[in-house]
Design a protein around this motif. Structure first.
Motif, mmCIF file in Angstrom:
data_model
loop_
_atom_site.group_PDB
_atom_site.id
_atom_site.type_symbol
_atom_site.label_atom_id
_atom_site.label_comp_id
_atom_site.label_asym_id
_atom_site.label_seq_id
_atom_site.Cartn_x
_atom_site.Cartn_y
_atom_site.Cartn_z
ATOM 1 N N THR A 66 -1.480 24.239 10.797
ATOM 2 C CA THR A 66 -2.649 23.647 10.871
ATOM 3 C C THR A 66 -3.066 23.439 9.459
ATOM 4 N N ALA A 67 -3.155 24.766 8.757
ATOM 5 C CA ALA A 67 -3.376 24.926 7.422
ATOM 6 C C ALA A 67 -2.684 23.992 6.512
ATOM 7 N N ALA A 68 -1.254 24.125 6.529
ATOM 8 C CA ALA A 68 -0.262 23.182 5.838
ATOM 9 C C ALA A 68 -0.625 21.897 6.059
ATOM 10 N N CYS A 69 -0.863 21.463 7.313
ATOM 11 C CA CYS A 69 -1.061 19.950 7.301
ATOM 12 C C CYS A 69 -2.247 19.394 6.663
ATOM 13 N N GLY A 70 -3.276 20.430 6.607
ATOM 14 C CA GLY A 70 -4.636 19.937 5.730
ATOM 15 C C GLY A 70 -5.515 19.465 6.506
ATOM 16 N N PRO A 71 -6.884 19.205 5.983
ATOM 17 C CA PRO A 71 -8.005 18.983 6.782
ATOM 18 C C PRO A 71 -7.998 17.807 7.270
ATOM 19 N N GLY A 72 -8.769 17.348 8.567
ATOM 20 C CA GLY A 72 -8.728 16.136 8.998
ATOM 21 C C GLY A 72 -7.760 15.750 9.968
ATOM 22 N N CYS A 73 -6.696 16.647 10.490
ATOM 23 C CA CYS A 73 -5.449 16.484 11.343
ATOM 24 C C CYS A 73 -5.896 17.072 12.815
ATOM 25 N N ASN A 74 -5.385 16.324 13.624
ATOM 26 C CA ASN A 74 -5.635 16.763 15.063
ATOM 27 C C ASN A 74 -4.383 17.571 15.546
ATOM 28 N N VAL A 75 -4.850 18.533 16.091
ATOM 29 C CA VAL A 75 -3.806 19.617 16.666
ATOM 30 C C VAL A 75 -3.867 19.474 18.121
ATOM 31 N N LEU A 76 -2.763 19.410 18.666
ATOM 32 C CA LEU A 76 -2.779 19.692 20.160
ATOM 33 C C LEU A 76 -1.687 20.680 20.570
ATOM 34 N N VAL A 77 -2.231 21.986 21.357
ATOM 35 C CA VAL A 77 -1.255 22.866 21.900
ATOM 36 C C VAL A 77 -0.951 22.568 23.273
#
Length: 333
Positions: free
Chosen positions: A202-213
């Motif tokens: 998540t940190a590598a993708c940067g701010p504003g990304c949507n994360v699904l687990v």
């Protein structure tokens, strides 16, 4: 034989994304070998089993897309015999001699949890490295982070071999005092490691990304023929869905199913929703202002995927290795 991507009759989300010009990156996803042409990258589930051999990139095995990608990432593959004692001791209480002996055994037997552990840890670390590498590669090539889909099997694998010993369960069937002392923290540590890598990506993708687990199942104590009791997911206890990011509203939602994931991913990518999908768009997960600004669009169908005239043959050595790992976990006899 393990199922291959050639057997799939319908387009996957990455095929639809490619049509729409949206970059994707797949790592370790089931049934992605032979790697298909996409707008982005595929590291198929077979790449790990080649053990980081750069010669495999030119062997015609189609381990990755582009095929030359394998040569670039082969050095990130961690072989099972490269798992250090320090890595192992996060999960299990073990001495140096016993760990060295476990690395030599490599038995392919779920009852030998110590010998299976290096396979689990090396696969997890390999996919972690590949995922981070493709995030950086995609940002450089496309000017944005590709939509990353990565499979981490660590929790499932460790539960198969060690849940009966775990501090997290009350019934320690087929366990012993020694087993609980050695493996009591293994499952909890698998969750900690998975949580850490989600944070890292998540940190590598940067701010504003949507994360699904996503997890498609849980575990429970089940009875098998002959009165044998063990922790398994033969009857598929419910899994979990967790999401965060600008598309999602906070709160708890019940009643989601695995078939609802495809419509959700398609909507988040700005794709129309096929009317013949068996799942539904779970709009209750999404922020109302997003749905108002981008109302769902429909299309009759995504169509079918042309199948090759002949199914591609795989390396017998790799087939054997994959089947051995599945057999060790009890997926096949």
């Amino acid at each position: 034989l393990p199922i291959t991507s050639n057997a799939r009759r319908l387009p996957a989300i990455w095929n639809l994304a490619a049509r729409a010009g949206a970059p994707v990156a797949l790592v370790g996803w089931w049934v992605t070998w032979p790697a298909e042409p996409v707008y982005g990258y595929v590291v198929s589930e077979r790449a790990y089993y080649y053990g980081g051999r750069p010669t495999a990139a030119g062997s015609g095995e189609r381990l990755t897309w582009p095929q030359g990608l394998y040569r670039d990432i082969a050095g990130d593959v961690q072989r099972y015999d490269q798992v250090s004692l320090e890595q192992a001791r996060r999960f299990v209480s073990v001495g140096a001699e016993d760990w060295a002996a476990a690395l030599r055994r490599g038995r392919g037997d779920a009852r030998d949890a110590l010998a299976e552990l290096p396979y689990f840890l090396s696969l997890f670390e390999t996919n972690r490295r590949h995922a981070l590498s493709l995030v950086a590669r995609g940002r450089a090539e496309f000017g944005r982070v590709p939509d990353l889909m990565v499979l981490f099997r660590l929790i499932d694998q460790v539960c198969h071999t060690s849940l009966q010993h775990s501090d997290l369960v009350s019934e320690h069937v087929e366990s012993s005092e020694g087993g609980r002392a050695a493996f009591g923290r293994s499952v909890a540590e698998a969750y900690r490691q998975a949580d850490a890598v989600v944070g890292e990506l998540t940190a590598a993708c940067g701010p504003g990304c949507n994360v699904l687990v996503l997890s498609d199942h849980g575990f429970e104590l089940e009875e098998f023929p002959g009165g044998l009791r063990r922790y398994h997911h033969r009857d598929a206890p419910a899994g979990l869905f967790a999401a965060a990011g600008p598309a999602f509203r906070p709160g708890r939602v019940e009643g989601l199913g695995v078939l609802d994931v495809m419509p959700l991913l398609a909507y988040l990518k700005g794709l129309p929703l096929a009317e013949d999908l068996k799942g539904r768009l779970p709009g209750e997960l999404l922020r109302p202002e997003l749905l108002a600004a981008l109302p769902p669009r429909g299309v009759p169908s995504y169509g079918t995927r042309a199948r090759p005239e002949s199914l591609e043959a795989a390396s017998g050595e790799v087939d054997a290795a994959m089947l051995e790992r599945l057999r060790a976990l009890g997926y096949i006899d």
